[in-house]
Design a protein around this motif. Structure first.
Motif, short mmCIF file in Angstrom:
data_model
loop_
_atom_site.label_atom_id
_atom_site.label_comp_id
_atom_site.label_asym_id
_atom_site.label_seq_id
_atom_site.Cartn_x
_atom_site.Cartn_y
_atom_site.Cartn_z
N VAL A 7 45.33 89.04 43.96
CA VAL A 7 46.79 88.95 44.04
C VAL A 7 47.34 89.21 42.64
N GLU A 8 47.88 90.41 42.44
CA GLU A 8 48.29 90.85 41.10
C GLU A 8 49.33 91.94 41.25
N ASP A 9 50.49 91.79 40.56
CA ASP A 9 51.56 92.78 40.75
C ASP A 9 51.47 93.95 39.79
N ASP A 10 50.58 93.91 38.82
CA ASP A 10 50.37 95.04 37.90
C ASP A 10 49.21 95.88 38.44
N PRO A 11 49.48 97.11 38.91
CA PRO A 11 48.41 97.92 39.51
C PRO A 11 47.23 98.15 38.58
N ALA A 12 47.49 98.34 37.29
CA ALA A 12 46.40 98.59 36.35
C ALA A 12 45.50 97.37 36.22
N VAL A 13 46.11 96.19 36.17
CA VAL A 13 45.32 94.95 36.07
C VAL A 13 44.54 94.72 37.36
N ALA A 14 45.17 94.99 38.50
CA ALA A 14 44.47 94.82 39.77
C ALA A 14 43.25 95.72 39.85
N ARG A 15 43.39 96.98 39.39
CA ARG A 15 42.25 97.89 39.39
C ARG A 15 41.15 97.40 38.44
N MET A 16 41.55 96.85 37.30
CA MET A 16 40.57 96.33 36.35
C MET A 16 39.77 95.18 36.97
N HIS A 17 40.48 94.27 37.65
CA HIS A 17 39.79 93.16 38.32
C HIS A 17 38.82 93.69 39.39
N GLN A 18 39.29 94.68 40.15
CA GLN A 18 38.46 95.21 41.23
C GLN A 18 37.20 95.87 40.67
N ARG A 19 37.34 96.67 39.62
CA ARG A 19 36.18 97.32 39.03
C ARG A 19 35.20 96.30 38.47
N ALA A 20 35.72 95.25 37.85
CA ALA A 20 34.84 94.22 37.30
C ALA A 20 34.09 93.51 38.40
N LEU A 21 34.75 93.22 39.51
CA LEU A 21 34.08 92.54 40.62
C LEU A 21 33.04 93.43 41.28
N GLU A 22 33.33 94.72 41.34
CA GLU A 22 32.37 95.64 41.95
C GLU A 22 31.08 95.73 41.15
N ARG A 23 31.15 95.39 39.86
CA ARG A 23 29.94 95.39 39.03
C ARG A 23 29.16 94.08 39.14
N LEU A 24 29.80 93.06 39.68
CA LEU A 24 29.15 91.75 39.75
C LEU A 24 28.48 91.57 41.11
N PRO A 25 27.18 91.32 41.14
CA PRO A 25 26.51 91.06 42.43
C PRO A 25 27.10 89.81 43.09
N GLY A 26 27.21 89.88 44.40
CA GLY A 26 27.63 88.71 45.15
C GLY A 26 29.09 88.69 45.56
N PHE A 27 29.87 89.66 45.09
CA PHE A 27 31.30 89.71 45.42
C PHE A 27 31.63 90.99 46.18
N VAL A 28 32.59 90.88 47.08
CA VAL A 28 33.15 92.06 47.73
C VAL A 28 34.66 91.90 47.77
N VAL A 29 35.39 92.91 47.31
CA VAL A 29 36.85 92.87 47.33
C VAL A 29 37.33 93.30 48.71
N VAL A 30 38.04 92.41 49.39
CA VAL A 30 38.51 92.73 50.75
C VAL A 30 39.97 93.18 50.75
N GLY A 31 40.62 93.13 49.59
CA GLY A 31 41.99 93.60 49.53
C GLY A 31 42.67 93.24 48.24
N THR A 32 43.76 93.96 47.94
CA THR A 32 44.62 93.64 46.81
C THR A 32 46.06 93.63 47.32
N VAL A 33 46.84 92.65 46.89
CA VAL A 33 48.26 92.57 47.26
C VAL A 33 49.06 92.26 46.00
N ASP A 34 50.35 92.57 46.04
CA ASP A 34 51.15 92.44 44.82
C ASP A 34 52.36 91.53 44.95
N THR A 35 52.46 90.76 46.05
CA THR A 35 53.55 89.80 46.20
C THR A 35 53.00 88.50 46.77
N GLY A 36 53.77 87.42 46.58
CA GLY A 36 53.37 86.15 47.16
C GLY A 36 53.38 86.18 48.67
#
Length: 224
Positions: A7-36
């Motif tokens: 949950v992040e409204d800055d697209p660049a930051v959201a992509r950074m989080h997603q790339r970091a998680l994709e490198r970490l074993p044990g996590f899968v990103v099921v979605g990104t949203v930008d509002t509460g």
């Protein structure tokens, strides 16, 4: 796999989080949203184990997302706050809604991976933590220290409990005047105005002006 919602409204930051998680074993990103609102909709659909949650969202705050989630859902969803919000009131409000950790921006990739790796390696599925206990003051203090969050004490004469009451009296989706907040809280207008101005200074609220046909403009307060 730990099913994670970003949950992040800055697209660049959201992509950074997603790339970091994709490198970490044990996590899968099921979605990104930008509002509460989008975050709550997705969370209430189920199937989420962990949320990486920003506080400053365009419609209402991540703290509001947290409290609505705990009130509306029985699912054992873990939350790691990832935000530049670093005042003591926000940290305490987030901790009261049961968070797994609080990561203060900016941070290095190594710190992000260490935090998420520690969470993963705790060895317990979120589904095994059906009713996680709220964090106590010592836990909040530890989070503040770990995140190097400055101790922003309330000005003399203000109390933390009243500050929380005043902040909660500001509607989520519209602005309110000091008089309206004072009426809701049972405070004098002057007292409400002191708390509202403090909450603006700490970044919890924002102020704006409403201009009438004559006289001084009225100051309105709204959630960030």
């Amino acid at each position: 796999m730990i099913r994670t919602l970003i949950v992040e409204d800055d697209p660049a930051v959201a992509r950074m989080h997603q790339r970091a998680l994709e490198r970490l074993p044990g996590f899968v990103v099921v979605g990104t949203v930008d509002t509460g609102a989008a975050a709550l909709d997705r969370l209430l659909d189920g199937g989420i184990d962990l949320v990486l949650l920003d506080i400053h969202l365009p419609d209402f705050s991540g703290v509001e997302v947290l409290h609505r989630l705990r009130r509306l859902s029985d699912e054992a969803v873990d939350v790691i706050v990832v935000s530049s919000a670093n005042d003591g009131i926000t940290v305490s409000q987030a901790a009261s809604a049961r968070i797994a950790d609080y990561l203060v921006k900016p941070f290095s990739r190594a710190v992000f991976e260490q935090k998420l790796g520690s969470y993963r390696d705790a060895g317990r599925s979120p589904r095994e933590r059906i009713d996680p206990a709220p964090l106590g003051q010592e836990d909040v203090n530890a989070l503040v220290e770990a995140g190097r969050i400055p101790d922003r004490r309330l000005p003399k004469g203000l109390s933390a409990s009243t500050a929380r009451l005043v902040e909660s009296a500001v509607p989520v989706e519209q602005a309110a005047s000091a008089s309206e907040v004072a009426s809701t809280c049972g405070l004098s207008r002057i007292t409400a105005r002191r708390y509202l101005d403090h909450l603006v200074r700490t970044g919890n609220l924002q102020s704006e002006h409403r201009y009438g046909q004559r006289g001084r403009p009225e100051i309105l307060y709204r959630r960030r």
